[in-house]
Write an enzyme that holds these catalytic residues in place. Sequence first.
Site, PDB file in Angstrom:
ATOM      1  N   ALA A  55      -9.359   5.638   4.184  1.00  0.00           N
ATOM      2  CA  ALA A  55      -9.254   6.786   5.095  1.00  0.00           C
ATOM      3  C   ALA A  55     -10.559   7.570   5.208  1.00  0.00           C
ATOM      4  O   ALA A  55     -11.246   7.805   4.212  1.00  0.00           O
ATOM      5  CB  ALA A  55      -8.148   7.747   4.702  1.00  0.00           C
ATOM      6  N   GLY A  56     -10.854   7.941   6.429  1.00  0.00           N
ATOM      7  CA  GLY A  56     -11.965   8.844   6.694  1.00  0.00           C
ATOM      8  C   GLY A  56     -13.221   8.197   7.243  1.00  0.00           C
ATOM      9  O   GLY A  56     -14.095   8.879   7.766  1.00  0.00           O
ATOM     10  N   GLY A  66      -7.805   9.235   9.739  1.00  0.00           N
ATOM     11  CA  GLY A  66      -8.042   9.296  11.185  1.00  0.00           C
ATOM     12  C   GLY A  66      -9.058  10.330  11.613  1.00  0.00           C
ATOM     13  O   GLY A  66      -9.278  10.521  12.811  1.00  0.00           O
ATOM     14  N   LYS A  92       0.866  -1.180   0.000  1.00  0.00           N
ATOM     15  CA  LYS A  92       0.000   0.000   0.000  1.00  0.00           C
ATOM     16  C   LYS A  92       0.901   1.227   0.000  1.00  0.00           C
ATOM     17  O   LYS A  92       1.601   1.496   0.974  1.00  0.00           O
ATOM     18  CB  LYS A  92      -0.904   0.008   1.240  1.00  0.00           C
ATOM     19  CG  LYS A  92      -1.671   1.319   1.386  1.00  0.00           C
ATOM     20  CD  LYS A  92      -2.489   1.397   2.655  1.00  0.00           C
ATOM     21  CE  LYS A  92      -2.747   2.841   3.020  1.00  0.00           C
ATOM     22  NZ  LYS A  92      -3.552   3.002   4.223  1.00  0.00           N
ATOM     23  N   ASN A 134      -8.978   1.705   9.669  1.00  0.00           N
ATOM     24  CA  ASN A 134      -8.254   1.348  10.876  1.00  0.00           C
ATOM     25  C   ASN A 134      -8.869   2.045  12.086  1.00  0.00           C
ATOM     26  O   ASN A 134      -9.469   1.432  12.961  1.00  0.00           O
ATOM     27  CB  ASN A 134      -6.766   1.707  10.709  1.00  0.00           C
ATOM     28  CG  ASN A 134      -5.873   1.164  11.816  1.00  0.00           C
ATOM     29  OD1 ASN A 134      -4.701   0.912  11.597  1.00  0.00           O
ATOM     30  ND2 ASN A 134      -6.370   0.936  13.022  1.00  0.00           N
ATOM     31  N   SER A 135      -8.782   3.384  12.113  1.00  0.00           N
ATOM     32  CA  SER A 135      -9.217   4.134  13.297  1.00  0.00           C
ATOM     33  C   SER A 135     -10.681   3.902  13.646  1.00  0.00           C
ATOM     34  O   SER A 135     -11.028   3.842  14.832  1.00  0.00           O
ATOM     35  CB  SER A 135      -8.997   5.629  13.077  1.00  0.00           C
ATOM     36  OG  SER A 135      -7.655   5.878  12.778  1.00  0.00           O
TER      37      SER A 135
END
Lengths: 66, 265
Positions: free
Chosen positions: B193-194, B167, B106, B215-216
């Site tokens: 992301a987001g 994040g 990635k 992830n977050s």
Amino acid sequence: MQIQLNGEARDLAAGLTVAQLLDELGLAGQRIAVERNQEIVPKSEHAATQLAEGDRLEIVHAIGGG
Amino acid sequence: MTDFIQDQPLRIAGQAFTSRLLVGTGKYRDFDETAEAVTASGAEIVTFAVRRTNLGQTAGEPNLLDVVPPSRFTLLPNTAGCYTAKDAVRTCKLARELLDGHKLVKLEVLGDQSTLYPNVVETLSAAETLIADGFDVMVYTSDDPIVARELERLGCCAIMPLGSLIGSGHGIQNPHNLSLIIEQAEVPVLVDAGIGTASDAALAMELGCDGVLMNSAIAQARQPVLMASAMRKAIEAGREAFLAGRMPRRQSADPSSPFAGRING
């Protein structure tokens, strides 16, 4: 001789190989990768690769990330 | 019997995957929680970061790759923290050595620390170098369709635009741009992301994304393992809704119950 190991100065015995250094650090057999002066040192060459004065060595592993 | 659309597997660089949810391994309390959340998410592709080994404190220390072993998961090393093409390429080469020749990476080359917005100039340069060196590159990028097209032209195997800042949990800020990218792409498009909560993930899939990487949203939920399970369902629900095709939007009401036969008729 002195090398830069993961960004810090380190004094080592002259002629030490990558494999011997990993052994000294307790990293032999661990899941790590080694880069010397911005070139990968493949596992198969650890034993044959002698470190030299001023080498910049990076030893990395996997950590959590996204 | 109703004709039921059989979903195709997600294909990335010649490999087929059942799960369309990809998860990261950062920000968890410990490796136990990481393992439980990854399992609950059903993800088959799992990202990780490459960092300097903590010298002197490593004896017997558990390793992330014992928790998410390459024998069970497709590991996806990232280049998080890289701000130049050169550093990103070095990181990918280290990851390939770490995973015994594994080619899938990635790529993310960041612009600055406060936005973590992709530096697309460096990203394009790194992608070109990596592809020439034989890597399969899944690339984190902005939601600019022209940049996405250029990355695909270079040979990236998946285009991964942000939904919003890494994040931030702000969800999908520009669904129209995502749609433009999805419509033109011939390789998988994944939102990376987001994502903040399950409805964000479902929306990404309803728009026609091939998958979502997060992830977050899982790791920073009050109960990460429960959120991982929620995300798995959201991805599946969003995918099925996309395949089913939503009803048209109407300006006026349209009763679901028939007009004829009412007792007051």
